[in-house]
Motif scaffolding. Structure first.
Motif, short mmCIF file in Angstrom:
data_model
loop_
_atom_site.label_atom_id
_atom_site.label_comp_id
_atom_site.label_asym_id
_atom_site.label_seq_id
_atom_site.Cartn_x
_atom_site.Cartn_y
_atom_site.Cartn_z
N UNK A 39 0.83 -1.21 0.00
CA UNK A 39 0.00 0.00 0.00
C UNK A 39 0.86 1.25 0.00
N UNK A 40 2.10 1.13 0.46
CA UNK A 40 3.03 2.26 0.47
C UNK A 40 3.44 2.66 -0.95
N UNK A 41 3.18 1.78 -1.91
CA UNK A 41 3.49 2.09 -3.31
C UNK A 41 2.35 2.81 -4.02
N UNK A 42 1.28 3.10 -3.27
CA UNK A 42 0.14 3.83 -3.82
C UNK A 42 0.26 5.29 -3.40
N UNK A 63 0.03 11.12 0.76
CA UNK A 63 1.30 10.42 0.53
C UNK A 63 1.72 10.64 -0.91
N UNK A 64 2.92 11.19 -1.11
CA UNK A 64 3.44 11.47 -2.45
C UNK A 64 4.80 10.82 -2.59
N UNK A 65 5.33 10.81 -3.77
CA UNK A 65 6.62 10.16 -4.02
C UNK A 65 7.74 10.77 -3.18
N UNK A 66 7.60 12.06 -2.87
CA UNK A 66 8.64 12.75 -2.10
C UNK A 66 8.39 12.72 -0.60
N UNK A 67 7.29 12.08 -0.17
CA UNK A 67 7.00 12.01 1.26
C UNK A 67 5.57 12.36 1.57
N UNK A 432 3.75 2.37 -9.74
CA UNK A 432 4.80 1.53 -9.15
C UNK A 432 4.28 0.13 -8.84
N UNK A 433 3.03 0.04 -8.41
CA UNK A 433 2.43 -1.28 -8.18
C UNK A 433 2.36 -2.07 -9.48
N UNK A 491 -9.33 -0.79 -3.85
CA UNK A 491 -8.59 -1.33 -2.70
C UNK A 491 -7.48 -2.22 -3.25
N UNK A 492 -6.27 -1.68 -3.41
CA UNK A 492 -5.22 -2.43 -4.10
C UNK A 492 -4.82 -3.71 -3.38
N UNK A 493 -4.96 -3.72 -2.06
CA UNK A 493 -4.60 -4.91 -1.29
C UNK A 493 -5.81 -5.30 -0.45
N UNK A 494 -6.66 -6.16 -0.98
CA UNK A 494 -7.92 -6.52 -0.33
C UNK A 494 -7.73 -7.66 0.65
N UNK A 495 -6.90 -7.45 1.63
CA UNK A 495 -6.64 -8.36 2.75
C UNK A 495 -6.61 -9.82 2.34
#
Length: 688
Positions: A39-42, A63-67, A432-433, A491-495
Motif C-alpha cells: 500500500x506504500x506504493x500507492x 502520501x506522495x513520491x517525495x514524502x 509503481x504497483x 482497494x489495491x490490497x484486499x486483505x
C-alpha cells in the motif's frame, strides 16, 4: 475407525508443516504475509478531508513520491496551500484554525433520575417502579404525587420520562420484563490464573420470550393516567418513543412487530389517547427495518418515509394526520441507500442512491438531490464509480472521492448546488504497483439463475499472473441479507482475497440474490431460506467467468467465509458439493436457532418453524461431501461457539471426515497470521 481418524489427523497436521517449508511455499507465504506493505506504493490515495469548524476550509494529508505532505484547501475556490507538517499548515489562514476544537468532548448521555418539566414547575421520576411527580423545590413526601401504583420489578415504568412542551402531559413506556437467555463461554487459558474461567453473556435467540413495552400517557394537571388501547402492539420485537410534537398535541412511537412483517409509526393524541398510524409497512416476507428512514416535516404535518412498497427502496411524503401517501418522492428501478440531510428551507432532500445507470455496477453510490414534492431530481456525482462524500458543516460544499475496484480514486471538490467541480484535488497513482507485477482487480458481471438478472462481483489475480497456467478458484463469501458485501471502492490490497491469490489462486467475491441493496424481489430470495445464500447465482457467475478465462479451473473450486459467511462456506459442501470441493468456515452460525434473535428472526421469521431446520448445517451435516475445515474461538460472543461444536457432533455421528481448529482465548474476530496460514495450508493441500 476412530483410531484411524485420529492417526490421520496427526499425519495431516505434520504434513502441513512439512509442505509449508519448501522454498517455493516460503516465498509465497512471505509475499502473502507482507502484501499489505505494498500500500506504500500507492501515491495520492483517497482524500480524507477535515472541514474546519463553520468555515469553508478543510485540510488533508497526502502520501506522495517525495514524502507525506499536508494541504489546506479553500472550499469556495479550490486554492491549496502545501506544507510538510501540520503545524506549518496551521500558519496559513490562522483565523480558521483558532476556533476549531481539537479534542472532541461529548455531552454525558443516559436517563436522568429526575426530569424537570419545560416550565420548571414539576419534577418527574421513577420510584419503586412507578411514576411520580412533585413540585420543584418541595422534596418532602407529602408533596409527592403518584401517577401510577401498578408498577412492579417485573412490569415497570421506564425512567425515560418525556414531558410535553407545554408541561401538561407526560409520556413513558411500561415494560414487562423477560428473563434473557445467557450463554456460557469458557476461557480455558486466562492470563490471570491457571484454572479456566467461566464467563456468561446475555444472548437472546430466535423464539425466546422478549420484553414487551407499551406507551403510557399522563395528564399532569388532572394527576391521572390516560388509558391507551395498546393491545395491537404486545406481539412485538420492539417499541420505542420518538418524541412530542412541538405544539404538544401528540407524541409518537415506532413499533416493530415480532417476525418483522409489520412496522408502524404511531401517534398518540394527548387529549384522548387515540392512536393513529402515520405509517404502516406490511410484508408477506419481511420489512427490512434496518433500512428505515423517517423525518417529520412542519411539526409532523408531513413525514418523509422510506419504503419498499413499490418493490424498490424509495422515499415517500406521508400525510402526518391520516398516514396516507401524498407523493412518492423518488421512483425507479434503483434504490435510496441513505438520506444525508434535508434542507427544509429549500424543501430539498439529499441522499445516496445506487442502481441509477444501466452502464455501471448497480451498487455504486451516487450523491443526489430531489425536491420534497418529487421534482428536480439531480445526480450531483455523475461519474461512473462509487462515490464517498464529505460535506462542509453548512452543507454547501463537499469533497467527492470516486473509485471502483478497477479505477484508482479521483478526489474532487464540488458545490452542493450542482454547478460542477470546483477543483480536482488528487488522482491516485498506482504505476509503481503495476511495475511490480500487480494485477488490477476486475469487476465482472454475468447473468444469475433466472438468465436475466445481472450478478456482480470482483476477480483477484496474483502478481505475475500467467494466463497459460491453470488456477484453482476460491470464493470469499459473505451472503448476509442485511447488506451487499462486495467492496466497490478501489482497494489495491484486499486483505485475505489478495493474500490468498498470491499463493496461486483466482479469488472471487460475488453478491448473489438474497443480499440487500437491489430490488425487494432480489432480497426476498433469502426469506426462510438462508441456506440459498445466492449459490445458484454464484455458480453461474463463476462458470461464466471460466468460459471467458480458460485458466480458471472449475474442477478445483474452494470457498471460505467468516460468521454468516462461515455458515455459507460449509453450506456449499452440503447443498452444492457437486461444484465446491473444499471449504473453510470461520466462526460460522451453523444453525439459525443458535444465533442472535434479531438477525435470524428478521430473515427466517417468527415463530421458529421447519425452515430453520432446512437451512441448518447441523441438521444437514450428513450431506457433507468434500473437504471441510472449521475454525472458531472459544470466547465468541457474537456467534455462540456451541454452534460450531454442534456441527462437529453431527459430523462425527454421520461418520464424516473434517478438520477443526478451536482457538483458546479468541472471540469472533479471527484472521490473525496463524489462522490465515491454516487457511493457506488447507487450500494448498486440497486444491493443488
Amino acid at each position: 475407525m476412530r483410531l484411524f481418524c485420529f492417526i490421520t489427523l496427526i499425519s495431516l497436521s505434520v504434513g502441513i508443516r512439512v509442505a509449508a517449508q519448501t522454498v517455493h511455499d516460503i516465498i509465497d507465504y512471505q509475499r502473502a504475509d507482507t502484501l499489505y506493505k505494498l500500500a506504500e506504493k500507492v501515491y495520492s490515495p483517497a482524500v480524507h478531508p477535515t472541514w474546519l469548524g463553520e468555515s469553508h476550509y478543510f485540510w488533508y494529508k497526502n502520501r506522495e513520491r517525495d514524502g507525506i505532505f499536508y494541504y489546506l484547501v479553500n472550499g469556495e475556490t479550490g486554492e491549496k496551500k502545501r506544507t510538510s507538517t501540520l503545524d506549518e499548515l496551521k500558519k496559513h489562514v490562522p483565523e480558521v484554525w483558532k476556533n476549531v476544537q481539537t479534542d472532541s468532548k461529548r455531552n454525558a448521555t443516559g436517563n436522568k433520575a429526575e426530569v424537570a418539566s419545560p416550565n420548571g414547575k414539576w419534577m418527574a421520576y421513577i420510584k419503586d417502579n412507578n411514576v411520580y411527580i412533585s413540585p420543584v423545590g418541595k422534596k418532602d413526601q407529602k408533596e409527592e404525587i403518584a401517577l401510577t401504583l401498578d408498577g412492579t420489578p417485573g412490569c415497570f415504568y421506564e425512567s425515560r420520562l418525556e414531558w410535553s412542551p407545554d408541561s401538561k402531559k407526560l409520556a413513558t413506556l411500561k415494560t414487562r420484563q423477560a428473563d434473557c437467555r445467557r450463554i456460557p463461554l469458557l476461557e480455558s487459558r486466562p492470563q490471570s490464573q491457571i484454572q479456566p474461567i467461566l464467563q456468561w453473556r446475555d444472548y437472546a435467540k430466535p423464539g425466546d420470550v422478549l420484553p414487551v413495552s407499551v406507551p403510557t400517557l399522563f395528564d399532569v394537571e388532572q394527576k391521572k393516567q390516560i388509558t391507551l388501547d395498546t393491545r395491537l402492539y404486545e406481539n412485538q420485537f420492539s417499541l420505542f418513543l420518538t418524541g412530542w410534537r412541538q405544539d404538544s398535541r401528540a407524541f409518537t412511537f415506532e413499533f416493530n412487530q415480532r417476525g418483522h412483517q409489520r412496522y408502524i409509526v404511531g401517534e398518540v393524541n394527548a387529549a384522548d389517547g387515540k392512536i393513529t398510524h402515520l405509517a404502516d409497512e406490511q410484508s408477506d416476507t419481511f420489512v427490512s427495518y434496518i433500512d428505515n428512514y423517517r423525518y417529520d416535516l412542519n411539526d409532523g404535518e408531513e413525514i418523509l418515509w422510506m419504503s419498499e412498497r413499490d418493490g424498490w427502496r424509495h422515499l415517500y411524503l406521508m400525510d402526518g394526520k391520516t398516514g396516507g401517501v401524498k407523493k412518492q418522492v423518488t421512483k425507479g428501478q434503483w434504490v435510496v441507500r441513505k438520506v444525508t440531510h434535508i434542507d427544509t428551507a429549500q424543501q430539498k432532500v439529499y441522499f445516496m442512491a445506487s442502481g441509477l445507470y444501466k452502464r455501471e455496477d448497480p451498487y455504486n453510490l451516487h450523491f443526489c438531490v430531489v425536491n420534497t414534492d418529487g421534482t428536480g431530481f439531480y445526480d450531483l456525482t455523475p461519474e461512473n464509480g462509487n462515490h464517498r462524500i464529505t460535506l462542509s458543516k453548512d452543507k454547501q460544499y463537499f469533497v467527492d472521492v470516486y473509485s471502483r475496484p478497477d479505477l484508482p480514486p479521483v478526489s474532487v471538490l464540488r458545490r452542493v448546488d450542482g454547478k460542477g467541480i470546483i477543483a480536482t484535488l488528487e488522482k491516485c497513482d498506482v504505476s509503481e504497483l503495476l511495475a511490480l507485477g500487480w494485477k488490477m482487480p476486475e469487476v465482472f458481471c454475468a447473468k444469475g439463475r433466472d438468465g436475466k438478472t445481472d450478478i456482480w462481483g470482483t476477480i483477484y489475480r496474483p502478481f505475475h499472473f500467467d494466463s497459460s497456467r491453470s488456477y484453482p478458484v476460491i470464493e470469499n463469501i459473505y451472503a448476509g441479507p442485511h447488506d451487499s458485501h462486495v467492496g466497490k471502492d478501489f482497494n489495491p490490497i484486499a486483505w485475505s482475497s489478495s493474500s490468498l491469490a498470491e499463493l496461486g489462486y483466482i479469488v472471487v467475491c460475488i453478491d448473489g440474490m438474497g443480499t440487500n441493496n437491489r430490488s425487494k424481489k432480489f432480497h426476498d430470495v433469502c426469506w426462510k431460506n438462508l441456506k440459498d445464500a445466492g449459490f445458484p447465482d454464484r455458480i453461474k457467475w463463476i462458470q461464466a467467468a471460466s468460459r471467458k478465462y480458460k485458466y480458471m479451473d472449475t474442477k478445483r473450486v474452494g470457498i471460505y467465509g467468516w460468521s454468516a459467511g462461515g455458515q455459507n462456506a460449509m453450506a456449499a459442501l452440503l447443498f452444492h458439493n457437486d461444484f465446491y470441493k473444499a471449504a473453510v468456515s470461520f466462526c460460522g452460525c451453523h444453525d439459525n436457532r443458535m444465533d442472535k434473535v434479531w438477525w435470524n428472526e428478521l430473515w427466517m421469521g417468527y415463530p421458529v418453524d421447519e425452515s430453520y431446520s432446512r437451512s441448518s448445517n447441523v441438521d444437514n451435516a450428513h450431506l457433507l461431501k468434500g473437504d471441510l475445515l472449521l475454525i472458531n474461538g472459544e470466547l465468541d460472543d457474537n456467534v455462540d461457539p456451541a454452534s460450531t461444536l454442534q456441527v462437529v457432533d453431527a459430523l462425527i455421528k454421520a461418520d464424516k471426515m473434517f478438520e477443526q481448529l478451536y482457538i483458546p482465548g479468541k472471540g469472533h474476530s479471527l484472521g490473525g497470521e496463524y489462522e490465515l496460514h491454516r487457511l493457506y495450508d488447507f487450500f494448498n493441500r486440497k486444491l493443488k
